[in-house]
Write a protein that holds these residues in place. Sequence first.
Motif, PDB file in Angstrom:
ATOM      1  N   ASP A  70      -7.819   3.744   3.988  1.00 31.15           N
ATOM      2  CA  ASP A  70      -7.406   2.772   2.970  1.00 31.15           C
ATOM      3  C   ASP A  70      -7.196   3.432   1.617  1.00 31.15           C
ATOM      4  O   ASP A  70      -6.692   2.794   0.688  1.00 31.15           O
ATOM      5  N   ILE A  98     -10.023  -6.264   0.584  1.00 32.71           N
ATOM      6  CA  ILE A  98     -10.024  -5.428   1.784  1.00 32.71           C
ATOM      7  C   ILE A  98     -11.456  -5.416   2.313  1.00 32.71           C
ATOM      8  O   ILE A  98     -12.386  -5.023   1.590  1.00 32.71           O
ATOM      9  N   SER A 158     -13.942  -1.368   4.361  1.00 34.79           N
ATOM     10  CA  SER A 158     -13.039  -0.282   3.951  1.00 34.79           C
ATOM     11  C   SER A 158     -13.145   0.921   4.887  1.00 34.79           C
ATOM     12  O   SER A 158     -14.236   1.274   5.362  1.00 34.79           O
ATOM     13  N   GLN A 159     -11.983   1.537   5.100  1.00 33.62           N
ATOM     14  CA  GLN A 159     -11.899   2.736   5.928  1.00 33.62           C
ATOM     15  C   GLN A 159     -11.319   3.870   5.093  1.00 33.62           C
ATOM     16  O   GLN A 159     -10.641   3.624   4.086  1.00 33.62           O
ATOM     17  N   TYR A 170      -7.131  -7.593   5.554  1.00 32.45           N
ATOM     18  CA  TYR A 170      -6.623  -7.928   4.222  1.00 32.45           C
ATOM     19  C   TYR A 170      -6.592  -9.443   4.040  1.00 32.45           C
ATOM     20  O   TYR A 170      -6.161 -10.165   4.927  1.00 32.45           O
ATOM     21  N   LYS A 229       0.865  -1.186   0.000  1.00 33.44           N
ATOM     22  CA  LYS A 229       0.000   0.000   0.000  1.00 33.44           C
ATOM     23  C   LYS A 229       0.900   1.234   0.000  1.00 33.44           C
ATOM     24  O   LYS A 229       1.878   1.287   0.752  1.00 33.44           O
ATOM     25  N   TYR A 271      -2.213   0.842  -4.537  1.00 33.29           N
ATOM     26  CA  TYR A 271      -1.904  -0.518  -4.139  1.00 33.29           C
ATOM     27  C   TYR A 271      -1.132  -1.221  -5.257  1.00 33.29           C
ATOM     28  O   TYR A 271      -1.566  -1.230  -6.405  1.00 33.29           O
TER      29      TYR A 271
END
Lengths: 115, 115
Positions: free
Chosen positions: A86, A79, A82-83, A64, A38, A90
């Motif tokens: 994030d 994922i 999700s937040q 993950y 990431k 990637y």
Amino acid sequence: AQKITQTQPGMFVQEKEAVTLDCTYDTSDQSYGLFWYKQPSSGEMIFLIYQGSYDEQNATEGRYSLNFQKARKSANLVISASQLGDSAMYFCAMSLSGGYQKVTFGTGTKLQVIP
Amino acid sequence: DAMVIQNPRYQVTQFGKPVTLSCSQTLNHNVMYWYQQKSSQAPKLLFHYYDKDFNNEADTPDNFQSRRPNTSFCFLDIRSPGLGDAAMYLCATSRDFGTSSQTQYFGPGTRLLVL
């Protein structure tokens, strides 16, 4: 020579939903490793998850997980929940066994999480 | 916490003026790497050290040099920076070569601007 393909240049996901980032690879070697990294806008590459070609179970690390389908040569990153944090680029990557082999990176997928 | 540290985080230099970027690690890893990353691209490997053994990628310009005086430190020297050398420079380490051993841990990067 090995190759990594990430076909999604950009993706959006709603906060708290799951998202899958695609990665396919090409190699004639039987022993290899697959990685996901990431990269937030700050620039640091953060290691997320690793899957070995002989690992029978899909790798998981917290939210993950790696959906490894060897016959299809795919190693998709999932994922969950999700937040906003994030949101990042990637990268999928691969290394081969047997001494030094340059790690091959894909072109990346930019994920944006929407509140 | 064990980590990879890069200094400075931002570096501004003039066209043709030599510049040195530094990287240190507390992971005690054998391998150290230098990558160049331009906007929205995958990182591009410049060279790596396995202990004191230096390996230059074939397409790394002669303008880029590196030193590893000990296990912990590695330096990237750009002898005569051009405008095209403006990029993010990432230092990474791995325990060894191979698959899982080649999991790379990155520093925060140095953003180089050439005026």
